[in-house]
Design a protein around this motif. Sequence first.
Motif, PDB file in Angstrom:
ATOM      1  N   ALA A 343       0.825  -1.210   0.000  1.00 25.89           N
ATOM      2  CA  ALA A 343       0.000   0.000   0.000  1.00 25.89           C
ATOM      3  C   ALA A 343       0.860   1.261   0.000  1.00 25.89           C
ATOM      4  O   ALA A 343       0.545   2.242  -0.688  1.00 25.89           O
ATOM      5  N   ARG A 344       1.961   1.233   0.722  1.00 25.38           N
ATOM      6  CA  ARG A 344       2.820   2.418   0.792  1.00 25.38           C
ATOM      7  C   ARG A 344       3.518   2.669  -0.545  1.00 25.38           C
ATOM      8  O   ARG A 344       3.628   3.822  -0.997  1.00 25.38           O
ATOM      9  N   VAL A 345       3.990   1.610  -1.190  1.00 24.30           N
ATOM     10  CA  VAL A 345       4.675   1.743  -2.478  1.00 24.30           C
ATOM     11  C   VAL A 345       3.769   2.397  -3.521  1.00 24.30           C
ATOM     12  O   VAL A 345       4.219   3.221  -4.330  1.00 24.30           O
ATOM     13  N   HIS A 346       2.485   2.070  -3.475  1.00 21.45           N
ATOM     14  CA  HIS A 346       1.556   2.584  -4.483  1.00 21.45           C
ATOM     15  C   HIS A 346       0.821   3.846  -4.026  1.00 21.45           C
ATOM     16  O   HIS A 346      -0.162   4.252  -4.660  1.00 21.45           O
ATOM     17  N   GLY A 347       1.307   4.472  -2.944  1.00 19.81           N
ATOM     18  CA  GLY A 347       0.734   5.738  -2.511  1.00 19.81           C
ATOM     19  C   GLY A 347      -0.661   5.624  -1.934  1.00 19.81           C
ATOM     20  O   GLY A 347      -1.406   6.610  -1.891  1.00 19.81           O
ATOM     21  N   LEU A 348      -1.028   4.427  -1.456  1.00 25.32           N
ATOM     22  CA  LEU A 348      -2.355   4.231  -0.868  1.00 25.32           C
ATOM     23  C   LEU A 348      -2.380   4.642   0.598  1.00 25.32           C
ATOM     24  O   LEU A 348      -3.443   4.922   1.153  1.00 25.32           O
ATOM     25  N   THR A 349      -1.222   4.647   1.244  1.00 29.62           N
ATOM     26  CA  THR A 349      -1.101   5.119   2.625  1.00 29.62           C
ATOM     27  C   THR A 349      -0.032   6.199   2.680  1.00 29.62           C
ATOM     28  O   THR A 349       0.812   6.307   1.786  1.00 29.62           O
ATOM     29  N   ASN A 350      -0.071   6.980   3.742  1.00 29.36           N
ATOM     30  CA  ASN A 350       0.882   8.074   3.893  1.00 29.36           C
ATOM     31  C   ASN A 350       1.023   8.370   5.380  1.00 29.36           C
ATOM     32  O   ASN A 350       0.055   8.237   6.139  1.00 29.36           O
ATOM     33  N   PRO A 353      -1.526  12.980   7.829  1.00 29.70           N
ATOM     34  CA  PRO A 353      -2.988  12.841   7.828  1.00 29.70           C
ATOM     35  C   PRO A 353      -3.552  13.208   6.466  1.00 29.70           C
ATOM     36  O   PRO A 353      -3.019  14.066   5.764  1.00 29.70           O
ATOM     37  N   GLY A 354      -4.652  12.550   6.085  1.00 32.83           N
ATOM     38  CA  GLY A 354      -5.254  12.844   4.782  1.00 32.83           C
ATOM     39  C   GLY A 354      -6.443  11.940   4.513  1.00 32.83           C
ATOM     40  O   GLY A 354      -7.022  11.343   5.425  1.00 32.83           O
ATOM     41  N   THR A 355      -6.792  11.803   3.246  1.00 34.78           N
ATOM     42  CA  THR A 355      -7.982  11.043   2.860  1.00 34.78           C
ATOM     43  C   THR A 355      -7.661   9.599   2.506  1.00 34.78           C
ATOM     44  O   THR A 355      -8.528   8.877   2.023  1.00 34.78           O
ATOM     45  N   TRP A 356      -6.424   9.183   2.715  1.00 35.78           N
ATOM     46  CA  TRP A 356      -6.039   7.816   2.370  1.00 35.78           C
ATOM     47  C   TRP A 356      -6.287   6.863   3.528  1.00 35.78           C
ATOM     48  O   TRP A 356      -6.397   7.257   4.682  1.00 35.78           O
ATOM     49  N   ILE A 357      -6.332   5.596   3.194  1.00 35.74           N
ATOM     50  CA  ILE A 357      -6.535   4.560   4.195  1.00 35.74           C
ATOM     51  C   ILE A 357      -5.308   4.470   5.096  1.00 35.74           C
ATOM     52  O   ILE A 357      -4.190   4.760   4.659  1.00 35.74           O
ATOM     53  N   THR A 358      -5.495   4.110   6.362  1.00 37.54           N
ATOM     54  CA  THR A 358      -4.385   4.040   7.316  1.00 37.54           C
ATOM     55  C   THR A 358      -3.901   2.603   7.475  1.00 37.54           C
ATOM     56  O   THR A 358      -4.594   1.647   7.128  1.00 37.54           O
ATOM     57  N   LEU A 434     -16.026   3.997   2.758  1.00 36.33           N
ATOM     58  CA  LEU A 434     -15.419   2.836   3.422  1.00 36.33           C
ATOM     59  C   LEU A 434     -15.771   2.914   4.904  1.00 36.33           C
ATOM     60  O   LEU A 434     -15.589   3.942   5.537  1.00 36.33           O
ATOM     61  N   TYR A 435     -16.330   1.837   5.417  1.00 40.62           N
ATOM     62  CA  TYR A 435     -16.744   1.833   6.819  1.00 40.62           C
ATOM     63  C   TYR A 435     -16.091   0.663   7.529  1.00 40.62           C
ATOM     64  O   TYR A 435     -16.360  -0.489   7.221  1.00 40.62           O
ATOM     65  N   ILE A 436     -15.205   0.965   8.467  1.00 42.96           N
ATOM     66  CA  ILE A 436     -14.504  -0.075   9.226  1.00 42.96           C
ATOM     67  C   ILE A 436     -14.696   0.204  10.712  1.00 42.96           C
ATOM     68  O   ILE A 436     -14.310   1.255  11.203  1.00 42.96           O
ATOM     69  N   TRP A 437     -15.278  -0.747  11.395  1.00 51.59           N
ATOM     70  CA  TRP A 437     -15.494  -0.594  12.822  1.00 51.59           C
ATOM     71  C   TRP A 437     -14.190  -0.668  13.605  1.00 51.59           C
ATOM     72  O   TRP A 437     -13.314  -1.465  13.294  1.00 51.59           O
ATOM     73  N   ASN A 438     -14.102   0.183  14.643  1.00 50.26           N
ATOM     74  CA  ASN A 438     -13.046   0.019  15.627  1.00 50.26           C
ATOM     75  C   ASN A 438     -13.366  -1.228  16.441  1.00 50.26           C
ATOM     76  O   ASN A 438     -14.530  -1.476  16.752  1.00 50.26           O
ATOM     77  N   PRO A 439     -12.369  -2.052  16.794  1.00 54.53           N
ATOM     78  CA  PRO A 439     -12.677  -3.296  17.502  1.00 54.53           C
ATOM     79  C   PRO A 439     -13.397  -3.102  18.827  1.00 54.53           C
ATOM     80  O   PRO A 439     -14.144  -3.975  19.251  1.00 54.53           O
ATOM     81  N   PHE A 440     -13.188  -1.965  19.503  1.00 49.83           N
ATOM     82  CA  PHE A 440     -13.828  -1.743  20.800  1.00 49.83           C
ATOM     83  C   PHE A 440     -14.892  -0.651  20.752  1.00 49.83           C
ATOM     84  O   PHE A 440     -15.982  -0.820  21.277  1.00 49.83           O
ATOM     85  N   GLU A 441     -14.578   0.463  20.129  1.00 49.88           N
ATOM     86  CA  GLU A 441     -15.561   1.550  20.000  1.00 49.88           C
ATOM     87  C   GLU A 441     -16.375   1.322  18.734  1.00 49.88           C
ATOM     88  O   GLU A 441     -16.065   1.862  17.671  1.00 49.88           O
ATOM     89  N   PRO A 453     -12.581   8.927  -4.214  1.00 49.07           N
ATOM     90  CA  PRO A 453     -11.444   8.750  -5.130  1.00 49.07           C
ATOM     91  C   PRO A 453     -10.342   7.857  -4.556  1.00 49.07           C
ATOM     92  O   PRO A 453      -9.763   7.047  -5.279  1.00 49.07           O
ATOM     93  N   GLN A 454     -10.056   8.012  -3.268  1.00 44.34           N
ATOM     94  CA  GLN A 454      -9.027   7.178  -2.662  1.00 44.34           C
ATOM     95  C   GLN A 454      -9.454   5.716  -2.609  1.00 44.34           C
ATOM     96  O   GLN A 454      -8.636   4.812  -2.824  1.00 44.34           O
ATOM     97  N   LEU A 455     -10.731   5.476  -2.330  1.00 47.22           N
ATOM     98  CA  LEU A 455     -11.218   4.104  -2.304  1.00 47.22           C
ATOM     99  C   LEU A 455     -11.142   3.477  -3.693  1.00 47.22           C
ATOM    100  O   LEU A 455     -10.726   2.321  -3.847  1.00 47.22           O
TER     101      LEU A 455
END
Length: 534
Positions: A343-350, A353-358, A434-441, A453-455
């Motif tokens: 993901a980092r090589v292809h600029g999907l993460t950074n 902070p921003g609009t990309w996936i973490t 994109l909706y991803i639940w936090n494991p606890f919250e 666009p990022q998705l």
Amino acid sequence: SSRLRQGKVTSSARFKSSPQGPSSPSLPSFGYAEVSTRKKTFAEVQTERLDQAERTVLIKCPSKLNEKKLLQYLASHGNIKSHFFFENRGISALIEFSEKSSIASLQDAVGIPSASEHHVVPFKSRLFTFTLKNPVSQHVEETPLHLSPQCHIPVKDLIEKLCLADSISSQMYILLNEYQLTEENIKLRFLACSLVRDFARAYFPDSTVKPFGSSVNMFGKLGSDVDMFLDFGDTGKHATKMKKGPFEMEYQMKRLPSERLATQRILSVIGDCLDNFGPGCGNVQKILNARCPLVKFSHKPTGFQCDLSVSNSIAIRSSELLYIYGCLDSRVRALVFTIRCWARVHGLTNSAPGTWITNFSLTMMVMFFLQRRSPPIIPTLDQLKDLAGEKDKHIIGGYDCSFVSDFRKIKPTKNTETLVICYLLINKPESSPLYIWNPFEQDLNISKNVNQPQLEKFIAMARESAWILQKEDKTQQMINKEPWGLAALLIPFGRNNSSKMKNRMKGIGSETIRSLLDSLKLNNASSQQKAVGK
């Protein structure tokens, strides 16, 4: 799905996996033993590491150094349990003594810097600078020091190593071995926290500074930042009064209208203290109005960028949960490191902070996938909760953060699949890109920042990667000395391939992903409805 609970899916990652075996990398000593003996709990590891750090000093050394003579001198103050050298604006040495009293002995023998040009702040830390009294007359043996690496190798060098492997599974373990935190780097991270703790205790004598996140959860890579938090123990949660005879006794303490305000004031003071008096602390930024107030700073002696917050209990529980998953099966970490690197090589993460996936979101998706294998490779959070004993019960801010900490209660997986990346899919609910639940919250969408666009870019890169793996001829590529397998996926696809990518998205990769999405929707229809309603 990042919620890590059975049947609750709004997104997923799809890969094949692999057993522990001869391809597995050598692991640093995180504080747990080999599979044949009892693995230490997260709390046990943290206690040992923090104690280690309190018996440790950091020394900036001269460019020409006789290692034997240095160690002989230091040994006059006490037994040296371990040491290593690393490069950070010159040569530095981390020295761990067997007893804390050795540090006091060394501090008594160390002089105060000359104040001829600058006035010094007289804080006696565990950071020292050693120089040679007569460098010309002293004979220095021409024996090069072994320097412990504090950052991972460049991607281009990694690709060369991957091309020498005999399988994609082996490639993934090679990547893990090159990128994971080393024993030395872990010690350096805990030392950075311990040095900050020395300042915090000037105001709060019973406080501790502990690392959390990637530094302790088994998924940190060399070169990553250090997340740390100021811990006051249970003083704020369980206010008790001392009873003696007819009296009740309690401390007189400053009263503030909210916990958030108290946190902001504490961090503001500690931030000023580090900025004005902390040796090697620079670029201090107080970000006090964030959702989680923090102080960012550079710790130059160790070379780390650090984020300091105050008692983030849920983040600690998340760190422990991932630590448990990382210890259960070697495939877990190999897969996570591979996906993060891709993901980092292809600029999907950074890192900014921003609009990309973490990385955290990616990790949660991989965990869900591994829970959905048949048989599962790792247990769900609900299953770990069912195994929890009384000491494992944790309710934080109204959220149930309970799960078992004793590895002996967790049955090993019967899954023996091979570790090979296959393809990746994302199932998008209607309420959010994109909706991803936090494991606890469970009411917190950890991927709320990701826009459409990022998705779409993420899905396009996943399809392109799937196409490359399905179409490649490993034997021919090895003959032609072309990157293959994981190595081929770590080369940026580039703008020149954009037209090819669009055509492939309409072909086999798209059909494969469409069928998987349909299957996922059928199996999780009820869960999808709940997710859309969030």
